[in-house]
Write an enzyme that holds these catalytic residues in place. Structure first.
Site, PDB file in Angstrom:
ATOM      1  N   ARG A  15     -12.278  -6.963   5.751  1.00 19.83           N
ATOM      2  CA  ARG A  15     -12.096  -8.420   5.723  1.00 19.83           C
ATOM      3  C   ARG A  15     -10.614  -8.776   5.852  1.00 19.83           C
ATOM      4  O   ARG A  15     -10.168  -9.245   6.891  1.00 19.83           O
ATOM      5  CB  ARG A  15     -12.686  -8.998   4.413  1.00 19.83           C
ATOM      6  CG  ARG A  15     -12.967 -10.496   4.442  1.00 19.83           C
ATOM      7  CD  ARG A  15     -11.771 -11.411   4.320  1.00 19.83           C
ATOM      8  NE  ARG A  15     -11.037 -11.223   3.054  1.00 19.83           N
ATOM      9  CZ  ARG A  15      -9.878 -11.797   2.793  1.00 19.83           C
ATOM     10  NH1 ARG A  15      -9.289 -12.577   3.697  1.00 19.83           N
ATOM     11  NH2 ARG A  15      -9.262 -11.573   1.648  1.00 19.83           N
ATOM     12  N   HIS A 206      -3.057  -7.008  -6.208  1.00 18.23           N
ATOM     13  CA  HIS A 206      -3.132  -6.990  -4.738  1.00 18.23           C
ATOM     14  C   HIS A 206      -1.708  -7.061  -4.184  1.00 18.23           C
ATOM     15  O   HIS A 206      -1.027  -8.064  -4.343  1.00 18.23           O
ATOM     16  CB  HIS A 206      -3.966  -8.201  -4.283  1.00 18.23           C
ATOM     17  CG  HIS A 206      -4.130  -8.331  -2.802  1.00 18.23           C
ATOM     18  ND1 HIS A 206      -5.354  -8.244  -2.181  1.00 18.23           N
ATOM     19  CD2 HIS A 206      -3.224  -8.552  -1.814  1.00 18.23           C
ATOM     20  CE1 HIS A 206      -5.205  -8.403  -0.868  1.00 18.23           C
ATOM     21  NE2 HIS A 206      -3.914  -8.604  -0.626  1.00 18.23           N
ATOM     22  N   HIS A 208       1.256  -6.271  -1.012  1.00 19.31           N
ATOM     23  CA  HIS A 208       1.602  -6.037   0.396  1.00 19.31           C
ATOM     24  C   HIS A 208       2.839  -5.159   0.443  1.00 19.31           C
ATOM     25  O   HIS A 208       3.637  -5.141  -0.493  1.00 19.31           O
ATOM     26  CB  HIS A 208       1.854  -7.366   1.113  1.00 19.31           C
ATOM     27  CG  HIS A 208       0.583  -8.102   1.406  1.00 19.31           C
ATOM     28  ND1 HIS A 208       0.430  -8.968   2.459  1.00 19.31           N
ATOM     29  CD2 HIS A 208      -0.620  -8.096   0.784  1.00 19.31           C
ATOM     30  CE1 HIS A 208      -0.794  -9.465   2.473  1.00 19.31           C
ATOM     31  NE2 HIS A 208      -1.450  -8.955   1.457  1.00 19.31           N
ATOM     32  N   CYS A 239      -0.976 -11.607   5.935  1.00 23.38           N
ATOM     33  CA  CYS A 239      -1.488 -12.971   5.944  1.00 23.38           C
ATOM     34  C   CYS A 239      -0.901 -13.770   7.099  1.00 23.38           C
ATOM     35  O   CYS A 239       0.311 -13.935   7.186  1.00 23.38           O
ATOM     36  CB  CYS A 239      -1.146 -13.652   4.626  1.00 23.38           C
ATOM     37  SG  CYS A 239      -1.635 -15.366   4.586  1.00 23.38           S
ATOM     38  N   ASN A 248      -1.136  -5.046   4.184  1.00 27.79           N
ATOM     39  CA  ASN A 248      -1.540  -4.669   2.849  1.00 27.79           C
ATOM     40  C   ASN A 248      -1.093  -3.233   2.593  1.00 27.79           C
ATOM     41  O   ASN A 248      -0.901  -2.447   3.508  1.00 27.79           O
ATOM     42  CB  ASN A 248      -3.068  -4.695   2.760  1.00 27.79           C
ATOM     43  CG  ASN A 248      -3.623  -6.103   2.768  1.00 27.79           C
ATOM     44  OD1 ASN A 248      -3.541  -6.803   1.775  1.00 27.79           O
ATOM     45  ND2 ASN A 248      -4.179  -6.516   3.899  1.00 27.79           N
TER      46      ASN A 248
END
Lengths: 302, 302
Positions: A15, A206, A208, A239, A248
């Site tokens: 995703r 989360h 990056h 993003c 990521n």
């Protein structure tokens, strides 16, 4: 130094990773990627999102993905709004991810609402999902820095998290959306959240890797007691609405770090790298993770 | 979480970085690189090495480098043996770096001696250098893993460090030569060394980024009280005698991490990136540091 004995990796490549690929990745390739990832042992995965195919054409095949890939593990679909949730309710998927940015400007540029407006919209939707027995994951964007507003206040992040707890979410995934958080800030924010949030709420980090600090930040979050991490196979993603953001943190590099410190994840490296190798042939972005490069240098993939 | 307020970065690019470039880098380019680095504010730098030009032709111009680059800061020349030290004594450089591998096999493949034989050879040489007032830096290779012997015992590392202390060295640079150390192992080894070595001995950590853990390891070493780090501008380097080893951790990424956590180094990013941009045109290895790539993406270098 205390580190958890076990940690969960939530695979977000299909995703969050693929969503940012410019060229459409064929549905069959997405499904094969997901199936190969599942062979590596992931119990939690973001499969796709229910968003407007006009805005995110890459995700236009989400119903097809679900039809082929749902199984007994925790499969998430990102549903950013009421329309997305309605589509979810028509499927047999029982796990959803909603999101909000802590920074108003970021939230407005993404979904045309202030953070407070987003929370107000989500409140009845989440309550309804919880009444129906769904697992709800709330993704908190720009929890450290906003590309428009700069440094984000810890107390604002806590307030958004507490709102989501009040709405009854199961999980909070707290994100350094533009890869600017330092290991020190990570330790401080997650220590605060661990201290102030309910222990029953799953807390996920989360990161990056924009500035190369993805693994350092995970190491720091582990020290704050966090044992759940989003990661994207091959380091895919980033993003599109956050200028300067890049991939990521790569699942295989996270897995290596955790395993090498004796932290159990239940994920196997070899099938994971096979999934990365497979998807590398379907995406424009070169795979730069260290584990995949080491495997290629060792002649494991050609 | 306690972190030091200040840290020193020892720039090793001109020696440890360039030494591993296959094609000869013109002497004038090396000198310009060093001068550009000095503009960034480094007070300690490995300039070159006195090794056999037959074995390491890249370093055949070491006397010329010294003639142009020595100044009031701490400039190191690597002198792996008696012959190298003799050459050093004929120059006005007053800082030397010697090295030994903790693992016998690694040491033998590098310098045809066991670790104990190397230490025996170095003992009178170091004492003589100390009597003459030289600053002696001892580089401890394979302090975590050896490519031939696997995991290296902490007690063996401590024993080598204590020997060097006994010989009177000023600094111990303890290296993860093949980039396999985990942040946990880093914290454990450096905590032990900090506890057991004299506080007057400068303790430096040297990491490679082979598995992407360079910055995580520095963050871990900071927590163990280490505040000196070797780093190589542009991430140049890696050990040609260590299969699978890749670049040193990139100075500009280390600087970013330290500065962003408020740790003072006295180094300026902009002139450092200019030095990296300069040398990028003279080396085969692509520059992969995040700071340089972000600067390029932002159009700062073309």
């Amino acid at each position: 130094m205390e580190l958890p004995e076990r940690a969960s990796i939530i695979e977000v490549g299909p995703r969050d990773g693929l969503q940012n690929e410019r060229n459409f990745v064929e549905t069959a390739a997405k499904i094969e990627f997901i199936k190969k990832l599942k062979k590596a042992g992931f119990q939690e995965m973001e499969l796709t999102s229910f968003v407007s195919p006009k805005w995110v054409p890459q995700m236009k095949d989400s119903e097809e993905i679900l039809a082929s890939c749902l199984d007994a593990t925790r499969n998430f679909v990102l549903t950013p709004n009421e329309r997305g949730i309605q589509r979810l309710l028509e499927t047999s998927c029982r796990n959803t991810a909603v999101f909000v940015g802590v920074s108003d400007t970021f939230n407005q540029k993404n979904i045309n609402k202030t953070t407070a407006e987003s929370l107000d919209e989500l409140k009845p939707l989440i309550r309804d999902l919880k009444n129906k027995g769904y697992f709800v994951r709330a993704c908190i964007s720009t929890a450290f820095y906003c590309p428009y507003e700069g440094k984000v206040d810890e107390q604002d992040v806590l307030a958004v998290c507490e709102k989501f707890e009040e709405f009854g979410v199961d999980e909070l995934s707290v994100a350094d959306t533009i890869g600017m958080a330092t290991p020190k800030e990570v330790f401080e924010l997650f220590s605060l959240l661990k201290h102030r949030l309910r222990s029953a709420t799953l807390l996920t980090a989360h990161f990056h890797d924009t500035r190369g600090l993805g693994l350092a930040n995970i190491f720091s979050a582990l020290q704050a007691g966090v044992n759940r991490f989003d990661a994207s196979a091959g380091g895919l993603g980033g993003c599109p609405f956050a200028p300067g953001a890049s991939g990521n943190v790569a699942t295989e590099d996270v897995l290596h770090m955790l395993s090498s410190m004796g932290i159990q994840t239940g994920i196997q490296m070899e099938p994971l790298l096979e999934a990365v190798d497979y998807i590398s042939r379907h995406v424009a972005k070169p795979i730069e993770s260290r584990q995949y490069r080491l495997a290629r240098n060792a002649g494991i993939f050609s």
